[in-house]
Design an enzyme around this catalytic site. Structure first.
Site, PDB file in Angstrom:
ATOM      1  N   CYS A   1       0.988  -0.958   0.099  1.00 52.81           N
ATOM      2  CA  CYS A   1      -0.240  -0.148  -0.194  1.00 52.81           C
ATOM      3  C   CYS A   1       0.695   1.053   0.016  1.00 52.81           C
ATOM      4  CB  CYS A   1      -0.915   0.032   1.021  1.00 52.81           C
ATOM      5  SG  CYS A   1      -1.901  -1.640   1.637  1.00 52.81           S
TER       6      CYS A   1
ATOM      7  N   ALA B   1       1.106   4.182  -1.545  1.00 48.20           N
ATOM      8  CA  ALA B   1       0.733   5.572  -2.177  1.00 48.20           C
ATOM      9  C   ALA B   1       1.364   6.815  -1.301  1.00 48.20           C
ATOM     10  CB  ALA B   1       0.155   5.863  -3.461  1.00 48.20           C
TER      11      ALA B   1
ATOM     12  N   CYS C   1      -2.058   4.069  10.855  1.00 45.90           N
ATOM     13  CA  CYS C   1      -1.678   5.652  12.080  1.00 45.90           C
ATOM     14  C   CYS C   1      -3.116   6.087  12.880  1.00 45.90           C
ATOM     15  CB  CYS C   1      -1.152   6.508  10.823  1.00 45.90           C
ATOM     16  SG  CYS C   1      -2.143   6.959   9.244  1.00 45.90           S
TER      17      CYS C   1
ATOM     18  N   GLY D   1       4.625   7.732  -1.347  1.00 50.11           N
ATOM     19  CA  GLY D   1       5.423   6.931  -2.144  1.00 50.11           C
ATOM     20  C   GLY D   1       6.865   7.146  -0.547  1.00 50.11           C
TER      21      GLY D   1
HETATM   22  C1  LIG Z   1      -1.707   4.773   4.716  1.00 52.68           C
HETATM   23  S1  LIG Z   1      -1.367   5.300   2.713  1.00 52.68           S
HETATM   24  C2  LIG Z   1      -0.222   4.467   2.666  1.00 52.68           C
HETATM   25  C3  LIG Z   1       1.216   5.728   3.034  1.00 52.68           C
HETATM   26  C4  LIG Z   1       2.585   4.718   2.249  1.00 52.68           C
HETATM   27  N1  LIG Z   1       2.711   3.726   2.483  1.00 52.68           N
HETATM   28  C5  LIG Z   1       3.343   5.874   1.936  1.00 52.68           C
HETATM   29  O1  LIG Z   1       4.036   6.172   2.721  1.00 52.68           O
HETATM   30  O2  LIG Z   1       3.426   7.307   1.607  1.00 52.68           O
HETATM   31  C6  LIG Z   1      -2.615   3.567   2.604  1.00 52.68           C
HETATM   32  C7  LIG Z   1      -3.223   3.392   1.297  1.00 52.68           C
HETATM   33  O3  LIG Z   1      -3.575   2.174   0.919  1.00 52.68           O
HETATM   34  C8  LIG Z   1      -3.759   2.628  -0.684  1.00 52.68           C
HETATM   35  N2  LIG Z   1      -5.174   1.067  -0.261  1.00 52.68           N
HETATM   36  C9  LIG Z   1      -6.445   1.197   0.307  1.00 52.68           C
HETATM   37  N3  LIG Z   1      -6.885  -0.132  -0.192  1.00 52.68           N
HETATM   38  C10 LIG Z   1      -6.292  -0.329  -0.908  1.00 52.68           C
HETATM   39  C11 LIG Z   1      -6.110  -1.921  -1.184  1.00 52.68           C
HETATM   40  N4  LIG Z   1      -7.023  -2.552  -1.212  1.00 52.68           N
HETATM   41  N5  LIG Z   1      -4.972  -2.071  -2.096  1.00 52.68           N
HETATM   42  C12 LIG Z   1      -3.585  -1.753  -1.797  1.00 52.68           C
HETATM   43  N6  LIG Z   1      -4.067  -0.869  -1.345  1.00 52.68           N
HETATM   44  C13 LIG Z   1      -4.420   0.415  -0.875  1.00 52.68           C
HETATM   45  C14 LIG Z   1      -4.469   3.872   0.117  1.00 52.68           C
HETATM   46  O4  LIG Z   1      -4.465   4.267  -1.141  1.00 52.68           O
HETATM   47  C15 LIG Z   1      -3.256   5.066   0.290  1.00 52.68           C
HETATM   48  O5  LIG Z   1      -2.510   5.267  -0.510  1.00 52.68           O
END
Ligand SMILES: C[S@@+](CC[C@H](N)C(=O)[O-])C[C@H]1O[C@@H](n2cnc3c(N)ncnc32)[C@H](O)[C@@H]1O
Length: 501
Positions: A135, A137, A256, A139
């Site tokens: 997961c 973005a 978080c 990034g």
């Molecule tokens: C907490 S954010 C991640 C932040 C990222 N790790 C960073 O440090 O920049 C959670 C991410 O999970 C993605 N997300 C939500 N459901 C998901 C799924 N079923 N599979 C993959 N990604 C998912 C969202 O779009 C979001 O970008």
């Protein structure tokens, strides 16, 4: 340029302590058990959070952003508990908009909440490991992972949201990351054909309660229903991560949020499903960071008793480190567990015509070492060419969104080195390089204004495309016209960089 790791776009009034205490009342029973100082906790959530940046290792040393900030009169202080993180982390005043400064555009630093940098430390990375960020973005953690691996090898960064993958790619390009392939999948259904991975990060989508200091508007949305809704997806993501992890490998699950439904309860369910093939590494073994105060995981929640080892999860309470709130669990897959077969590699091709583009570009900028010898140059689209690390070997599945850094646009006349390409290759250029060392000229370039450089500035340039530098750091590309005018090709979509100096 993404602001998701920096600031919310619309300022919302900070909620009162009473409103916060009411919204978070269901956590009150934890105080006195696993954490102290309820009032301190609530008060901390009413204070705005400082901005944290890290310097890009290999592009500048940590002293550079600190010195530039000091010259601007901006106070900064190192974060002692991030001393082992890949770049030097600096804490800046709340509200400081790092993304609007030239050194950010030049890829010398990245803004990422301090506590959000911990999960990558917990991955215990070393070069050569194959890593999945499920997961990913926008990034910040992918970039940390990629650079901790020395910008070599294979990192796969996946996310569900297309617009957020674009932001992720923008951050990787700006930071000169060449060892990442991105994909867009539901992480819970990520293809097993892509595995196995030495390390898997699940930085799960969550109710984000720990970001209240940055996003005070969240207070209106808090409640257990949201957490219960998210927990199903979180379990699916963690279950998939376990499947994709190599036997003996490590999985880091992070959120978080304070909600046990999204934290210890998810981890406990997956540990139970794995029936001994997965173990939780207790936090003191990996979170012994100078000056850092971590809290234990919860083992009793609303009548449900969890196995005692769940106390080995790490809870970061905002008042303990003047940070956001966070949760991290580190899991190790048993070495004797069954593993996945090695994946079929994706073909990254470079035909003769494309190889000529690389040779021509290196000749134009006087780059001594052939580009194709330094990187895996390849074509993914009709638009142009990408550069990946020589040993970057992405799998054929899932279908990649992007592999490496887009550096040369060949479907326009004349073809053009991209801004990310200029940031990456600029330090090697010996010709067609133009220095704009005065702040006013630098800012005019970033604002896409036309300049008239002096003959001394253009001494190393003929007319045509040039790489623009400021104090020795590449900023991007411009065209030097025969008339002596310099036309900025700094991308409009990076224009957040031009609001401040
Ligand atoms: C907490 S954010 C991640 C932040 C990222 N790790 C960073 O440090 O920049 C959670 C991410 O999970 C993605 N997300 C939500 N459901 C998901 C799924 N079923 N599979 C993959 N990604 C998912 C969202 O779009 C979001 O970008």
């Amino acid at each position: 340029m993404s602001s998701a790791d920096t600031h919310p776009s619309t300022p919302t009034p900070v909620p009162s302590p009473a409103a916060l205490a009411e919204a978070l009342a269901r956590y009150r029973p934890l105080f006195g058990q696993v954490v102290d100082e309820w009032d301190g906790f609530i008060d901390s959530l009413c204070r705005p959070l400082g901005t944290c940046i890290w310097s890009r290792p290999g592009r500048c040393d940590g002293a550079v952003p600190a010195a530039v900030l000091a010259a601007q009169g901006v106070p900064s202080a190192p974060v002692p508990w991030l001393a082992d993180a890949p770049g030097t982390a600096l804490m800046l005043p709340p509200g400081f908009k790092a993304g609007q400064h030239w050194w950010y555009c030049a890829g010398l630093a990245h803004a990422q909440e301090a506590v959000s940098q911990l999960p990558v430390l917990a991955l215990d990375l070393c070069p050569g490991q194959r890593v999945l960020d499920l997961c990913a973005a926008p990034g910040g953690k992918t970039a940390q992972i990629a650079l901790a691996l020395g910008n070599r090898g294979t990192v796969l960064a996946n996310d569900f949201a297309m617009d957020r993958i674009a932001a992720l790619q923008g951050n990787l390009d700006r930071l000169g990351v060449v060892n990442v392939t991105t994909s867009r999948c539901d992480g819970g259904n990520y293809p097993a054909a892509a595995g196995p991975f030495d390390r898997v990060l699940v930085d799960a989508p969550c109710s984000s309660e720990g970001t209240l200091r940055r996003n005070p508007g969240l207070v209106a949305k808090l409640g257990p229903e949201r957490s219960t809704r998210m927990a199903g997806r979180q379990r699916a993501l963690l279950r998939k991560a376990v499947q994709l992890c190599r036997p003996g490998g490590r999985i880091v699950y992070s959120t978080c949020t304070f909600a046990p439904e999204e934290n210890e309860l998810v981890v406990a369910d997956i540990l139970a499903e794995q029936d001994g093939r997965l173990k939780l590494l207790p936090a003191p073994a990996w979170a012994d960071l100078p000056g850092f105060v971590g809290g234990p995981g919860i083992t009793l929640w609303q009548g449900r008793t969890l196995p005692a080892d769940l106390a080995g999860c790490l809870r970061v309470w905002p008042h303990a480190n003047d940070s956001g709130g966070f949760f991290i669990a580190v899991l190790e897959k048993e070495a004797a567990a069954p593993g996945l077969p090695e994946p079929e590699p994706l073909a990254l091709a470079l035909d003769d015509e494309d190889a000529e583009w690389c040779i021509g570009l290196a000749a134009h900028y006087g780059i001594a070492e052939p580009i194709a010898a330094q990187f895996r140059a390849h074509r993914q689209t009709r638009r142009g060419l990408h550069l990946a690390a020589r040993d970057h070997v992405p799998p054929a599945a899932p279908r990649p969104e992007g592999s490496g850094l887009f550096f040369h646009r060949t479907n326009i006349r004349p073809p053009k080195l991209t801004t990310a390409g200029a940031l990456l290759l600029g330090p090697q250029a010996t010709r067609q390089v133009l220095d704009l060392d005065a702040a006013a000229e630098r800012d005019a370039y970033l604002r896409r204004q036309t300049l008239r450089p002096t003959p001394a500035q253009t001494a190393a340039c003929g007319s045509g495309q040039v790489i623009v530098r400021h104090r020795g750091y590449a900023l991007g590309v411009a065209v030097l016209h025969r008339s002596g005018e310099l036309e900025s090709l700094f991308p409009r979509k990076w224009s957040g960089c031009t609001a401040a100096v």
